[in-house]
Design an enzyme around this catalytic site. Structure first.
Site: not given
Ligand SMILES: Cc1ncc(COP(=O)(O)O)c(C=O)c1O
Length: 406
Positions: A251, A337
């Protein structure tokens, strides 16, 4: 104390106007887009209007946009989806495409990708695929010769980060797109950081797949999109009731998708780019006046308008970030991250920084909501913090150099 948010590469504040357009989809227009009644039809209309907005923004067609839960999912979908669809194929079953998909098993990416791309590739390596990780130069640009030389008759896909999340380097999509077309391989870009900050045109740049997300552009978290060029051979990502052209069932997150589209509409205004560029350059000029400080990445128009990344000799980026936080300034050391690991950033290593330089790095990422006054405040407190930390640093020589120059 007022918060000054300079971590917009990690996520952004949701624009009030975005919240306003989202609200009715929680409390009044909460229908399921698959329902036949009026509330369902309202939701479906909103979904398709949003799809058109996203499609137009990258010069694509509406039925080439699939909504997802964000950048991580779109990247996983693009890379694993292409890999598995093209591995065991005897012959392309897709009419109207020039692609020959003959049992391919090779993927090309770079050493400076986001973890969701690198870890998807590592997982594919454990599952029978071969991956080449291309080098970049000291400013973070992909080595185009190495890229072209890496392509073999087994190559399925080239996957490249458009604007780098740590150092802001923007790759030349037209040149990479040309190479991919010449060798008949799919071209996917991760445009999470570059979307609305620099032009993306799927036709001009020969893009087959484009990852987009909402929370980096003042939209809500947990929503993104994947552009998939018509005729692309890709697996169904999520099985279920056949949503999103049978490719990604579930959804649809209508309020999130509506907010995402509003964020795109607001973000496409070029005056935001000019504003962020001006602030970025003011910040960069100011920081580089601090001795023994360097800018990581490239300069001017080949750098994301909102990204600055510095290395401060002799001190830790983590320590600077901690003191900045005490002064109300949010910053980051590398990508959000990878802050969980104590390893220096793979991106900074790939551009040739030493362990010490990488550990002394600080990323400051702007948004259209930042002001000149905020930048001047940050420059002022940063100077004091660096001075203090260098004074405390066991590397006395550097502290002395710093004292002499100031
Ligand atoms: C270059 C890049 N790709 C992918 C992501 C991941 O995206 P999302 O946080 O929407 O999963 C990020 C975010 O940290 C990003 O900076």
């Amino acid at each position: 104390m007022k918060t000054i948010y300079l971590d917009n590469g990690a996520t952004t504040m949701v624009d009030e106007r975005v919240i306003r357009v989202m609200n009715p989809y929680f409390s009044e227009k909460y229908g399921n887009a698959s329902s036949m009644h009026s509330l369902g039809r309202d939701a479906k209309d909103a979904l398709e209007r949003a799809r058109t907005v996203i499609a137009k923004s990258i010069n694509a067609k509406s039925d080439e946009i699939i909504f997802t839960s964000g950048g991580t999912e779109s990247n996983n979908f693009a890379i694993k989806g292409l890999a598995f669809a093209n591995k065991d194929a005897e012959k392309s079953e897709i009419s109207g495409t020039h692609r020959k998909t003959l049992g391919k098993d090779h993927i090309i990416t770079t050493k400076i990708e986001h973890d969701c791309v690198l870890n998807s590739c590592k997982w594919l390596e454990k599952n029978g695929f071969n991956v080449t990780y291309i080098d970049v130069d000291k400013e973070g640009f992909v080595d185009l010769k190495k890229l072209e030389n890496a392509i073999t008759s087994k190559t399925i896909l080239v996957s490249i980060i458009h604007g780098n999340n740590e150092i802001g380097t923007i790759q030349d999509l037209e040149k990479i797109g040309e190479i991919c077309r010449k060798h008949d391989v799919y071209f996917h870009i991760d445009a999470c950081q570059s979307y609305t900050k620099t032009d993306i045109d799927v036709k001009k740049q020969n893009l087959d797949l484009v990852t987009l997300n909402s929370h980096k552009i003042h939209g809500p978290k947990g929503v993104g999109a994947l552009y998939i060029r018509k005729g692309t051979r890709i697996i169904e990502w999520q099985h279920g009731g056949g949503h999103e052209f049978n490719l990604r069932s579930g959804t649809e997150n209508i309020s999130g998708i509506v907010g995402f589209a509003e964020a795109v509409k607001l973000g496409m205004d070029k005056k935001h780019i000019a504003h962020m560029t001006k602030l970025r350059d003011r910040l960069t000029d100011g920081v580089l006046k601090i001795p023994n400080t360097k800018l990581n990445g490239t300069k001017a128009d080949k750098r994301l308008c909102n990204n600055a990344n510095f290395s401060f000799r002799g001190i830790e980026g983590e320590a600077i970030g901690g003191y900045l936080d005490q002064k109300g300034v949010c910053s980051s050391t590398g990508s959000a991250c990878s802050e969980k690991t104590l390893e220096p950033s793979h991106v900074l290593k790939a551009i040739g920084l030493s362990h010490e330089e990488a550990n002394g790095s600080l990323r400051l990422t702007l948004s259209r909501f930042n002001t000149e006054e905020e930048i001047d405040y940050v420059l002022n407190v940063l100077l004091g913090i660096v001075k203090k930390l260098r004074f405390m640093s066991p590397l006395g020589g550097i502290a002395n150099v710093f004292k002499k120059n100031n």
